[in-house]
Design a protein around this motif. Structure first.
Motif, PDB file in Angstrom:
ATOM      1  N   SER A   1      59.415   6.498  72.820  1.00  0.00           N
ATOM      2  CA  SER A   1      59.716   7.063  74.037  1.00  0.00           C
ATOM      3  C   SER A   1      60.332   8.513  74.183  1.00  0.00           C
ATOM      4  O   SER A   1      60.188   8.722  75.341  1.00  0.00           O
ATOM      5  N   ASP A   2      60.632   8.913  73.213  1.00  0.00           N
ATOM      6  CA  ASP A   2      61.225  10.385  73.237  1.00  0.00           C
ATOM      7  C   ASP A   2      59.855  11.224  72.886  1.00  0.00           C
ATOM      8  O   ASP A   2      60.338  12.495  73.018  1.00  0.00           O
ATOM      9  N   TYR A   3      58.747  10.942  72.971  1.00  0.00           N
ATOM     10  CA  TYR A   3      57.571  11.584  72.761  1.00  0.00           C
ATOM     11  C   TYR A   3      57.500  12.310  74.046  1.00  0.00           C
ATOM     12  O   TYR A   3      57.055  11.367  75.136  1.00  0.00           O
ATOM     13  N   PRO A   4      57.305  13.501  74.356  1.00  0.00           N
ATOM     14  CA  PRO A   4      57.122  14.017  75.823  1.00  0.00           C
ATOM     15  C   PRO A   4      55.947  13.882  76.501  1.00  0.00           C
ATOM     16  O   PRO A   4      56.012  13.685  77.892  1.00  0.00           O
TER      17      PRO A   4
ATOM     18  N   GLU B   1      66.831   5.279  79.670  1.00  0.00           N
ATOM     19  CA  GLU B   1      67.562   5.955  78.523  1.00  0.00           C
ATOM     20  C   GLU B   1      67.676   5.044  77.217  1.00  0.00           C
ATOM     21  O   GLU B   1      67.621   5.610  76.040  1.00  0.00           O
TER      22      GLU B   1
ATOM     23  N   PRO C   1      60.282   7.370  81.457  1.00  0.00           N
ATOM     24  CA  PRO C   1      61.682   8.317  81.349  1.00  0.00           C
ATOM     25  C   PRO C   1      62.810   7.990  82.017  1.00  0.00           C
ATOM     26  O   PRO C   1      63.884   8.493  81.470  1.00  0.00           O
TER      27      PRO C   1
ATOM     28  N   LYS D   1      56.387   3.071  74.569  1.00  0.00           N
ATOM     29  CA  LYS D   1      56.737   4.029  75.423  1.00  0.00           C
ATOM     30  C   LYS D   1      57.318   3.731  76.615  1.00  0.00           C
ATOM     31  O   LYS D   1      56.619   3.405  77.738  1.00  0.00           O
TER      32      LYS D   1
ATOM     33  N   LYS E   1      66.868   2.857  74.201  1.00  0.00           N
ATOM     34  CA  LYS E   1      65.699   2.578  73.371  1.00  0.00           C
ATOM     35  C   LYS E   1      65.718   0.930  73.225  1.00  0.00           C
ATOM     36  O   LYS E   1      66.731   0.228  73.146  1.00  0.00           O
TER      37      LYS E   1
END
Length: 209
Positions: free
Chosen positions: A102-105, A85, A82, A79, A87
């Motif tokens: 990493s895109d899980y908020p 950007e 933010p 993770k 991955k």
């Protein structure tokens, strides 16, 4: 005058319904975590701000992580901050045990399914430590970071978990379960008592009174 209250960020830690709902959402999205020992790697960024944020992936040996996962029945979820950007480039041969989420908020929700947190200088550990689960700190650039970016407290002396300055040391701590968990528990004992559900509502109520 000061009034001690809880943190709104931690309301979910005290609500079994929220925890249950978060677990269901996460497993629906990431079924590979179901029944696995989950290690989360959640470092902060390098660089000055959002415009040039990065993490040096050459400091990670994914082959060694994959070997650890296959030997222990674990998965590693990454993770990134933010601001980053890009991955992590995970080779196909390791993609069954190492995943970029990493895109899980909401990182707090991921904590409910995480068994071990690996971080560095991020504040992630503050919330995770209250779950009294192991934390490892991987600071390959510890001295440089403390000098150039600055930290609130000396990491070697105050981190609530074992501090590792090389990747081999980090892997050894994982394999040997050498977490120095007593530091995490001491941190939780010191900061845990301020937990209180619906903290924001309570603070606003006190102001309106």
């Amino acid at each position: 005058a000061f009034k001690v209250a809880g943190s709104p960020r931690l309301d979910g830690f005290l609500d079994e319904n929220k925890i249950s709902g978060a677990r269901e959402r996460i497993l629906e999205r990431y079924p590979f975590m179901d029944g696995k020992h989950v290690v989360m790697f959640a470092p902060t960024y390098r660089g000055s701000d959002e415009r040039d944020a990065y993490y040096d992936e050459t400091r990670l040996d994914l082959k060694k992580w994959a070997e650890y996962c296959r030997e222990t029945g674990s998965v590693i979820i990454i993770k990134m901050h933010p601001f980053i950007e890009k991955k992590v480039d995970i080779p196909e041969e390791y993609s069954d045990v190492i995943f970029d989420v990493s895109d899980y908020p909401d990182i707090n929700e991921l904590y409910y399914l995480t068994d071990i947190l690996i971080t560095d200088y991020s504040s992630d550990y503050c919330e995770f430590a209250l779950l009294r689960k192991p934390i490892l700190f991987y600071g390959y650039d510890l001295d440089t970071y403390q000098l150039l970016r600055g930290v609130h407290q000396d990491i070697r002396e105050n981190a609530p978990g074992k501090v590792c300055e090389t990747f081999d040391e980090l892997c050894e701590a994982l394999r040997n379960k050498d977490y120095e968990i007593e530091k995490t528990e001491a941190f939780a004992d010191e900061y845990g008592p301020v937990l209180e559900q619906k903290a924001a509502a309570q603070i606003v109520g006190d102001i309106l009174k």
